[in-house]
Design an enzyme around this catalytic site. Sequence first.
Site, mmCIF file in Angstrom:
data_model
loop_
_atom_site.group_PDB
_atom_site.id
_atom_site.type_symbol
_atom_site.label_atom_id
_atom_site.label_comp_id
_atom_site.label_asym_id
_atom_site.label_seq_id
_atom_site.Cartn_x
_atom_site.Cartn_y
_atom_site.Cartn_z
ATOM 1 N N ARG A 49 0.850 -1.188 0.000
ATOM 2 C CA ARG A 49 0.000 0.000 0.000
ATOM 3 C C ARG A 49 0.882 1.234 0.000
ATOM 4 O O ARG A 49 1.982 1.223 0.562
ATOM 5 C CB ARG A 49 -0.865 0.027 1.278
ATOM 6 N N HIS A 75 -1.379 1.025 -9.941
ATOM 7 C CA HIS A 75 -2.069 0.018 -9.101
ATOM 8 C C HIS A 75 -2.613 -1.132 -9.960
ATOM 9 O O HIS A 75 -3.817 -1.424 -9.967
ATOM 10 C CB HIS A 75 -3.195 0.673 -8.288
HETATM 11 C C1 OXD Z 1 -5.583 -4.471 -3.769
HETATM 12 C C2 OXD Z 1 -6.062 -4.971 -5.046
HETATM 13 O O1 OXD Z 1 -5.971 -4.964 -2.707
HETATM 14 O O2 OXD Z 1 -5.804 -4.322 -6.078
HETATM 15 O O3 OXD Z 1 -4.771 -3.543 -3.799
HETATM 16 O O4 OXD Z 1 -6.691 -6.025 -5.079
#
Ligand code: OXD
Length: 314
Positions: free
Chosen positions: A229, A277
């Site tokens: 994260r 992401h």
């Molecule tokens: C997360 C996903 O949890 O992208 O970051 O699944």
Amino acid sequence: MADQGGVIGFYSPDEEPQPWKSRLELDLPEFRFEPLENVSDVHCVHYALVWNPPVGFLNQFVNLKAVFVLGAGVDSLLRDKTLPPVPIVKLSDAGMANQMAHYVAYGVLHFHRRFGEYRQFQMEQRWSPILDISSAGQFPIGVLGLGAIGSVVARQIARLGFPVLGWSNSPKQIDGVRTYVGEDDLAELLRESRVLVNLLPLTHKTENLIDRSFIKRMRPGAFLINIGRGRHVREDDLLESLEEGLLSGAMLDVFDEEPLPNESPLWRHPNLLITPHVSGITMPQIALDQIVKNIQLIEFGETPRSLVDLDRGY
Ligand code: OXD
């Protein structure tokens, strides 16, 4: 099984509901599928499949039996202190572990083989001299977090011939991986790793973990890959450490603020690789296998698999 009229609700700002709807209606015909934003009667919703719902959104569904999280991390959901008191079920891998292992392999090879520098030579149309590298066997990779995803990542990187050092909260055994647990062990892993891969869950214990003092404990000139994260890393400390050469570079998939704002200096730093992401994308078909199985378990009065531990926060 469920009384007629039970609803499985869906909420995700990132995913189209259709693939989820078709499969759930086929496998669990006793339920109706409805997007949670425009559900006809909040009392009918028995299950909620969600990704990043707004805080306070779920507590209107007073007859929920369980909430299913559609991503790997549950931190954003657990920030909502008004969640209904029902089991929260996470996905176990759901096709993400392999993708994330590939992402990490790409980053490790990029840093080990100095492809960033070759790319720069290409931009300058220069046939560069051969850059020195050590053998893979002398390029240790540290992996923080050895859960359902981290253990797959560690194993696959070890198969590429890199020594892998893995660290987790509870003891783990993984073929081909030297595993560590506890603060003293972390110091050794940080000292040795040429690339550090962060896959820890975000909890109050791990938030801002990777700050200046942490980076100073890392091997000088190491690289960082963050697919945990954004809030694990103090972004200003990261930039400073790059400037000072404490870190040589980083590959970042997650950020304090997402989307990463236009004005963020991270975008422009030459030693950073940035992706939006995408290191592990939920595969609906695999996720649905797990969700259908878990709904069936709950309907038969049994405990679902992959329950989130609210005390640990993951
Ligand atoms: C997360 C996903 O949890 O992208 O970051 O699944």
